[in-house]
Enzyme design. Structure first.
Site, short mmCIF file in Angstrom:
data_model
loop_
_atom_site.label_atom_id
_atom_site.label_comp_id
_atom_site.label_asym_id
_atom_site.label_seq_id
_atom_site.Cartn_x
_atom_site.Cartn_y
_atom_site.Cartn_z
N ILE A 1 64.61 29.70 -57.30
CA ILE A 1 63.71 28.78 -58.00
C ILE A 1 62.30 29.07 -57.52
O ILE A 1 62.02 29.02 -56.32
CB ILE A 1 64.08 27.31 -57.72
CG1 ILE A 1 65.54 27.04 -58.08
CG2 ILE A 1 63.14 26.39 -58.47
CD1 ILE A 1 65.89 27.24 -59.54
N ILE B 1 61.22 21.43 -55.73
CA ILE B 1 62.20 20.85 -56.63
C ILE B 1 62.16 19.33 -56.58
O ILE B 1 62.23 18.66 -57.61
CB ILE B 1 63.61 21.36 -56.27
CG1 ILE B 1 63.75 22.85 -56.61
CG2 ILE B 1 64.69 20.56 -57.00
CD1 ILE B 1 65.03 23.49 -56.10
N ASP C 1 59.54 11.84 -48.07
CA ASP C 1 59.25 13.17 -47.54
C ASP C 1 58.70 13.06 -46.13
O ASP C 1 58.08 12.04 -45.75
CB ASP C 1 58.24 13.88 -48.43
CG ASP C 1 58.28 15.40 -48.25
OD1 ASP C 1 58.94 16.06 -49.06
OD2 ASP C 1 57.65 15.90 -47.30
N TYR C 2 58.92 14.11 -45.33
CA TYR C 2 58.37 14.18 -43.98
C TYR C 2 56.85 14.26 -44.01
O TYR C 2 56.17 13.76 -43.13
CB TYR C 2 58.95 15.40 -43.26
CG TYR C 2 58.68 15.44 -41.78
CD1 TYR C 2 59.46 14.69 -40.90
CD2 TYR C 2 57.66 16.22 -41.26
CE1 TYR C 2 59.23 14.72 -39.54
CE2 TYR C 2 57.43 16.26 -39.90
CZ TYR C 2 58.21 15.50 -39.04
OH TYR C 2 57.97 15.53 -37.69
N TYR D 1 72.37 28.56 -42.91
CA TYR D 1 71.97 27.91 -44.17
C TYR D 1 73.11 27.98 -45.19
O TYR D 1 73.46 26.97 -45.82
CB TYR D 1 70.72 28.59 -44.71
CG TYR D 1 70.16 27.96 -45.96
CD1 TYR D 1 69.43 26.79 -45.89
CD2 TYR D 1 70.37 28.54 -47.21
CE1 TYR D 1 68.92 26.19 -47.04
CE2 TYR D 1 69.86 27.97 -48.36
CZ TYR D 1 69.12 26.79 -48.27
OH TYR D 1 68.63 26.21 -49.42
N THR E 1 59.42 28.02 -56.62
CA THR E 1 58.56 26.98 -56.09
C THR E 1 57.35 27.64 -55.43
O THR E 1 57.36 28.85 -55.16
CB THR E 1 59.31 26.16 -55.04
OG1 THR E 1 59.68 27.03 -53.95
CG2 THR E 1 60.56 25.52 -55.62
N SER F 1 73.36 25.30 -52.79
CA SER F 1 72.64 26.57 -52.93
C SER F 1 73.61 27.67 -53.31
O SER F 1 74.79 27.63 -52.93
CB SER F 1 71.94 26.95 -51.63
OG SER F 1 71.38 28.25 -51.70
#
Length: 261
Positions: free
Chosen positions: A192, A19, A38-39, A159, A194, A146
């Site tokens: 989603i 996303i 980003d990591y 989560y 992904t 979420s």
């Protein structure tokens, strides 16, 4: 939409894939200068380079959402590079599905780690972004929550609870900084598709989501990215403190409907 974010500066966390990647691309398409955080630094660089090769403006930054110093550095970089910040998409979040079980069986270290990644990271993003947004004349924060935070489930307890916390935090930010021209909204995606979802979600889980989603198809990253772009734009100037369920109707129907499908 076209050039709705011209002259704006945006930070998108977790934008090396999924996303976040698509959101970075859409915000750049709409004219924003985008910091791809980003990591996975190599992925962030690839996304930023792709945006630039398409005529957009972007920079890549290594970002560890669990580290206060890393979060500070992200926004220091944004100030030093672009001199402003108008948009933040707090998009980092994950859990270890093998250990994030029901409340009796879940691993407590997983609970702590999930809260750091899914909720504390959002708090820190807001904490360090808001002063820069105020300096810039205001801004829009969009937090990825979420559908897991909307209802209870048999697993992924940490989560879901952390994402519910994201929704509550969104209201606090909107309330506390509305008079500083800061808007804050959350988006609760359903399924989603992904690359990670396609790779890791079991087929029976995918089937269950598909059966309970009311739209003909489950979501794509573009569905969330376009909503982020709208909420970031002046067209959404009167929308704040909301949690928008972008889930194809997954969370709106009755048990009777579920039993019949």
């Amino acid at each position: 939409m076209h050039n709705t974010l011209e002259g704006k500066v945006a930070v998108v966390t977790g934008s090396g894939s999924g996303i976040g990647l698509t959101t970075a691309q859409v915000l750049a398409r709409e004219g924003a200068s985008v910091v791809v955080a980003d990591y996975d630094e190599a992925s962030a660089k690839a996304v930023a380079e792709g945006i630039c090769s398409d005529g957009g403006k972007a920079s890549a930054v290594f970002f560890d959402a669990r580290s206060e110093d890393s979060v500070k550095q992200l926004f220091n970089f944004t100030r030093e590079t672009y001199g402003a910040l108008h948009i933040l998409h707090n998009n980092v979040g994950a859990t270890d599905i093998s250990k994030d079980l029901n409340v009796v069986d879940l691993d407590l270290d997983t609970w702590d780690n999930t809260f750091k990644l899914c909720l504390k990271s959002v708090l820190m993003g807001c904490k360090f972004a808001i002063p820069l947004m105020i300096e810039s004349g205001g801004g829009s924060i969009i937090n990825t929550a979420s559908s897991s935070g909307v209802y209870g489930d048999v697993t992924n307890t940490a989560y879901g609870v952390a994402k519910a916390g994201v929704m509550s935090l969104t209201q606090y930010v909107a309330t506390q900084f509305g008079d500083k021209k800061i808007r804050c909204n959350a988006i609760s995606p359903g399924l989603i598709m992904t690359p990670a979802a396609e790779k890791y979600l079991p087929k029976e889980i995918l089937k269950a989501f598909e059966e309970q989603t009311l739209t003909p198809e489950v979501g794509k990253p573009e569905d969330i990215a376009e909503l982020v772009a709208y909420l970031a734009s002046d067209a959404a100037r009167y929308i704040t403190g909301q949690n928008i369920r972008a889930d194809g109707g997954l969370t709106i129907h009755t048990p009777i409907f579920a039993a019949s499908h």
